[in-house]
Design a protein around this motif. Structure first.
Motif, PDB file in Angstrom:
ATOM      1  N   MET A 175       8.359  -4.370  -7.771  1.00 14.66           N
ATOM      2  CA  MET A 175       8.302  -2.969  -7.351  1.00 14.66           C
ATOM      3  C   MET A 175       7.436  -2.813  -6.095  1.00 14.66           C
ATOM      4  O   MET A 175       7.805  -2.135  -5.149  1.00 14.66           O
ATOM      5  N   PHE A 176       6.271  -3.485  -6.108  1.00 10.14           N
ATOM      6  CA  PHE A 176       5.368  -3.372  -4.962  1.00 10.14           C
ATOM      7  C   PHE A 176       6.044  -3.855  -3.677  1.00 10.14           C
ATOM      8  O   PHE A 176       5.827  -3.305  -2.603  1.00 10.14           O
ATOM      9  N   GLN A 177       6.876  -4.912  -3.813  1.00 12.00           N
ATOM     10  CA  GLN A 177       7.498  -5.515  -2.641  1.00 12.00           C
ATOM     11  C   GLN A 177       8.417  -4.533  -1.912  1.00 12.00           C
ATOM     12  O   GLN A 177       8.603  -4.650  -0.697  1.00 12.00           O
ATOM     13  N   ALA A 178       8.977  -3.570  -2.642  1.00 12.56           N
ATOM     14  CA  ALA A 178       9.886  -2.603  -2.020  1.00 12.56           C
ATOM     15  C   ALA A 178       9.152  -1.791  -0.948  1.00 12.56           C
ATOM     16  O   ALA A 178       9.704  -1.537   0.142  1.00 12.56           O
ATOM     17  N   PHE A 179       7.908  -1.411  -1.226  1.00 10.88           N
ATOM     18  CA  PHE A 179       7.125  -0.662  -0.242  1.00 10.88           C
ATOM     19  C   PHE A 179       6.802  -1.527   0.977  1.00 10.88           C
ATOM     20  O   PHE A 179       6.789  -1.043   2.103  1.00 10.88           O
ATOM     21  N   LEU A 180       6.562  -2.809   0.730  1.00 11.95           N
ATOM     22  CA  LEU A 180       6.269  -3.727   1.830  1.00 11.95           C
ATOM     23  C   LEU A 180       7.493  -3.905   2.725  1.00 11.95           C
ATOM     24  O   LEU A 180       7.387  -3.925   3.951  1.00 11.95           O
ATOM     25  N   ILE A 181       8.657  -4.023   2.101  1.00 13.58           N
ATOM     26  CA  ILE A 181       9.897  -4.176   2.867  1.00 13.58           C
ATOM     27  C   ILE A 181      10.195  -2.921   3.671  1.00 13.58           C
ATOM     28  O   ILE A 181      10.591  -2.998   4.849  1.00 13.58           O
ATOM     29  N   LEU A 182      10.001  -1.754   3.058  1.00 18.15           N
ATOM     30  CA  LEU A 182      10.208  -0.495   3.771  1.00 18.15           C
ATOM     31  C   LEU A 182       9.265  -0.393   4.969  1.00 18.15           C
ATOM     32  O   LEU A 182       9.656   0.055   6.051  1.00 18.15           O
ATOM     33  N   SER A 183       8.028  -0.816   4.764  1.00 12.42           N
ATOM     34  CA  SER A 183       7.055  -0.798   5.859  1.00 12.42           C
ATOM     35  C   SER A 183       7.503  -1.710   6.989  1.00 12.42           C
ATOM     36  O   SER A 183       7.442  -1.333   8.166  1.00 12.42           O
ATOM     37  N   TRP A 191       3.069   2.865   8.186  1.00 12.07           N
ATOM     38  CA  TRP A 191       1.689   2.826   7.685  1.00 12.07           C
ATOM     39  C   TRP A 191       1.587   3.454   6.298  1.00 12.07           C
ATOM     40  O   TRP A 191       0.791   3.006   5.461  1.00 12.07           O
ATOM     41  N   SER A 192       2.374   4.487   6.048  1.00 13.89           N
ATOM     42  CA  SER A 192       2.344   5.137   4.726  1.00 13.89           C
ATOM     43  C   SER A 192       2.788   4.170   3.634  1.00 13.89           C
ATOM     44  O   SER A 192       2.117   4.020   2.603  1.00 13.89           O
ATOM     45  N   PHE A 193       3.913   3.502   3.855  1.00 10.60           N
ATOM     46  CA  PHE A 193       4.414   2.563   2.849  1.00 10.60           C
ATOM     47  C   PHE A 193       3.490   1.350   2.720  1.00 10.60           C
ATOM     48  O   PHE A 193       3.311   0.825   1.619  1.00 10.60           O
ATOM     49  N   LEU A 194       2.904   0.909   3.829  1.00  7.95           N
ATOM     50  CA  LEU A 194       1.963  -0.209   3.762  1.00  7.95           C
ATOM     51  C   LEU A 194       0.725   0.187   2.953  1.00  7.95           C
ATOM     52  O   LEU A 194       0.216  -0.603   2.143  1.00  7.95           O
ATOM     53  N   GLY A 195       0.239   1.410   3.153  1.00  8.18           N
ATOM     54  CA  GLY A 195      -0.904   1.895   2.398  1.00  8.18           C
ATOM     55  C   GLY A 195      -0.610   1.976   0.909  1.00  8.18           C
ATOM     56  O   GLY A 195      -1.437   1.570   0.080  1.00  8.18           O
ATOM     57  N   ILE A 196       0.569   2.485   0.566  1.00 10.60           N
ATOM     58  CA  ILE A 196       0.963   2.575  -0.842  1.00 10.60           C
ATOM     59  C   ILE A 196       1.030   1.180  -1.460  1.00 10.60           C
ATOM     60  O   ILE A 196       0.530   0.937  -2.562  1.00 10.60           O
ATOM     61  N   PHE A 197       1.655   0.260  -0.726  1.00 12.92           N
ATOM     62  CA  PHE A 197       1.748  -1.122  -1.223  1.00 12.92           C
ATOM     63  C   PHE A 197       0.367  -1.716  -1.457  1.00 12.92           C
ATOM     64  O   PHE A 197       0.100  -2.305  -2.517  1.00 12.92           O
ATOM     65  N   PHE A 198      -0.528  -1.564  -0.480  1.00 15.61           N
ATOM     66  CA  PHE A 198      -1.838  -2.190  -0.581  1.00 15.61           C
ATOM     67  C   PHE A 198      -2.640  -1.633  -1.754  1.00 15.61           C
ATOM     68  O   PHE A 198      -3.304  -2.377  -2.486  1.00 15.61           O
ATOM     69  N   VAL A 199      -2.570  -0.334  -1.966  1.00 11.02           N
ATOM     70  CA  VAL A 199      -3.297   0.283  -3.083  1.00 11.02           C
ATOM     71  C   VAL A 199      -2.727  -0.190  -4.422  1.00 11.02           C
ATOM     72  O   VAL A 199      -3.473  -0.595  -5.331  1.00 11.02           O
ATOM     73  N   LEU A 200      -1.409  -0.154  -4.578  1.00 14.49           N
ATOM     74  CA  LEU A 200      -0.785  -0.583  -5.831  1.00 14.49           C
ATOM     75  C   LEU A 200      -1.025  -2.067  -6.091  1.00 14.49           C
ATOM     76  O   LEU A 200      -1.350  -2.476  -7.211  1.00 14.49           O
ATOM     77  N   PHE A 201      -0.874  -2.880  -5.038  1.00 10.22           N
ATOM     78  CA  PHE A 201      -1.103  -4.319  -5.165  1.00 10.22           C
ATOM     79  C   PHE A 201      -2.546  -4.604  -5.562  1.00 10.22           C
ATOM     80  O   PHE A 201      -2.821  -5.427  -6.430  1.00 10.22           O
ATOM     81  N   SER A 202      -3.483  -3.916  -4.910  1.00  6.18           N
ATOM     82  CA  SER A 202      -4.901  -4.160  -5.147  1.00  6.18           C
ATOM     83  C   SER A 202      -5.318  -3.791  -6.565  1.00  6.18           C
ATOM     84  O   SER A 202      -5.985  -4.564  -7.258  1.00  6.18           O
ATOM     85  N   PHE A 203      -4.911  -2.610  -7.015  1.00  4.29           N
ATOM     86  CA  PHE A 203      -5.303  -2.185  -8.352  1.00  4.29           C
ATOM     87  C   PHE A 203      -4.503  -2.897  -9.441  1.00  4.29           C
ATOM     88  O   PHE A 203      -4.870  -2.856 -10.614  1.00  4.29           O
ATOM     89  N   ALA A 256      -9.232  -1.611  -1.032  1.00  2.83           N
ATOM     90  CA  ALA A 256      -8.214  -0.563  -1.001  1.00  2.83           C
ATOM     91  C   ALA A 256      -8.848   0.820  -0.864  1.00  2.83           C
ATOM     92  O   ALA A 256      -8.386   1.651  -0.074  1.00  2.83           O
ATOM     93  N   VAL A 257      -9.903   1.065  -1.639  1.00  9.19           N
ATOM     94  CA  VAL A 257     -10.589   2.368  -1.571  1.00  9.19           C
ATOM     95  C   VAL A 257     -11.197   2.575  -0.187  1.00  9.19           C
ATOM     96  O   VAL A 257     -11.067   3.658   0.409  1.00  9.19           O
ATOM     97  N   LEU A 258     -11.854   1.542   0.346  1.00 10.16           N
ATOM     98  CA  LEU A 258     -12.492   1.659   1.657  1.00 10.16           C
ATOM     99  C   LEU A 258     -11.469   1.837   2.779  1.00 10.16           C
ATOM    100  O   LEU A 258     -11.778   2.439   3.808  1.00 10.16           O
ATOM    101  N   SER A 259     -10.271   1.306   2.568  1.00  3.33           N
ATOM    102  CA  SER A 259      -9.254   1.377   3.625  1.00  3.33           C
ATOM    103  C   SER A 259      -8.507   2.703   3.652  1.00  3.33           C
ATOM    104  O   SER A 259      -7.840   3.015   4.657  1.00  3.33           O
ATOM    105  N   LEU A 260      -8.600   3.492   2.581  1.00  4.99           N
ATOM    106  CA  LEU A 260      -7.831   4.740   2.515  1.00  4.99           C
ATOM    107  C   LEU A 260      -8.093   5.677   3.702  1.00  4.99           C
ATOM    108  O   LEU A 260      -7.133   6.188   4.304  1.00  4.99           O
ATOM    109  N   PRO A 261      -9.359   5.926   4.073  1.00  2.00           N
ATOM    110  CA  PRO A 261      -9.582   6.799   5.242  1.00  2.00           C
ATOM    111  C   PRO A 261      -8.967   6.231   6.515  1.00  2.00           C
ATOM    112  O   PRO A 261      -8.460   6.984   7.354  1.00  2.00           O
TER     113      PRO A 261
END
Length: 275
Positions: free
Chosen positions: A1-9, A31-43, A57-62
């Motif tokens: 599932m996470f990979q789909a956001f990475l591919i879209l990015s 950048w939006s899809f990459l951010g979603i991927f990174f947060v989901l992957f990280s947690f 992931a938390v520090l990168s959100l801003p």
């Protein structure tokens, strides 16, 4: 599932490179899809007691918010950063799915790490193409253990900005060789720390139920990961300026871009048009 956001990015970043009136949408979407991927992957690693990724992931959100907003508004610096990201993505997407290249990279990491360990008098062997065995402790080397992500990012930095061909080729060579050497040093540290049990701390938290694994956890998941990231940014990032002097201006531009964005967020005056 996470990979789909990475591919879209990846798709949106590639589309961004094509001149069109929709570039700001492609950049912001990428950048939006990459951010979603990174947060989901990280947690997704929390169950493994992995805390470096979630903290990152938390520090990168801003930073993601600033980049997405500025990209949507057509900010020049955001577009330059997106170009670097797009080139990095392309480099990674060409190499990662290629099994022959992946296996070669893994084998090279194993062979060179054992050679480096032998040079400092530490016993180690390779019972298989992807394993390093030392003092009864085995470490499996996977594709993620290679410096491919850092190399892709730094190659994006080297080739995604204005420079002549000679500068880009020299910079690319420097990136590949320096990150390969840094990664071998990281793996040597991890193997020695694990096989000699340097960090037998917080066993219940870090061992995962495997005796002695806590030393691997602290050496690989924490110390090695953080140190390699910072050394790559500082040594390789700054070393690139020797080959491409204009990178110094780009670095300052990036620092001001995010400093200005963070200042506006902290003062509750954030407006994507102001960045």
């Amino acid at each position: 599932m996470f990979q789909a956001f990475l591919i879209l990015s990846l798709v949106l970043f590639v589309l961004f490179l094509v001149p069109s009136k929709y570039r700001r949408y492609f950049a912001a979407g990428g950048w939006s899809f990459l951010g979603i991927f990174f947060v989901l992957f990280s947690f997704g690693h929390v169950a493994e007691n992995e805390f470096i990724y979630p903290v990152a992931a938390v520090l990168s959100l801003p930073l993601f918010i600033i980049t997405i907003a500025a990209s949507y508004s057509g900010n020049r610096t955001a577009f330059r950063i997106t170009t670097v990201a797009a080139v990095a993505f392309i480099v990674y997407s060409v190499i990662a799915p290629n099994q022959a290249i992946s296996e070669w990279l893994i084998r090279m990491q194993v062979d060179n790490t054992i050679l480096a360990l032998a040079m400092i008098g530490h016993p180690a062997a390779a019972p298989s193409r992807d394993c390093i065995l030392s003092n009864g402790y085995g470490i499996i080397i996977t594709f993620s253990c290679t410096p491919i992500v850092g190399t892709a990012v730094m190659l994006g930095m080297a080739t995604g900005i204005d420079a002549n061909l000679k500068q880009k080729i020299a910079a690319a060579g420097f990136v590949i060789l320096s990150l390969a050497a840094l990664n071998i040093a990281r793996l040597v540290f991890v193997v020695k720390a694990y096989s000699e049990q340097w960090f037998p701390y917080f066993t219940d938290f870090a061992s995962g139920g495997f005796p002695g694994h806590e030393s691997f956890f602290w050496a690989h998941n924490v110390i090695g990961r953080i140190s390699f990231t910072f050394l790559a940014i500082i040594l390789v990032g700054w070393g690139l300026t020797y080959f491409i002097p204009d990178l110094r201006k780009f670095y300052r531009e990036i620092l001001y871009f995010y400093y200005n964005g963070l200042k506006k967020i902290s003062s509750c005056r954030f407006d994507m048009k102001d960045i």
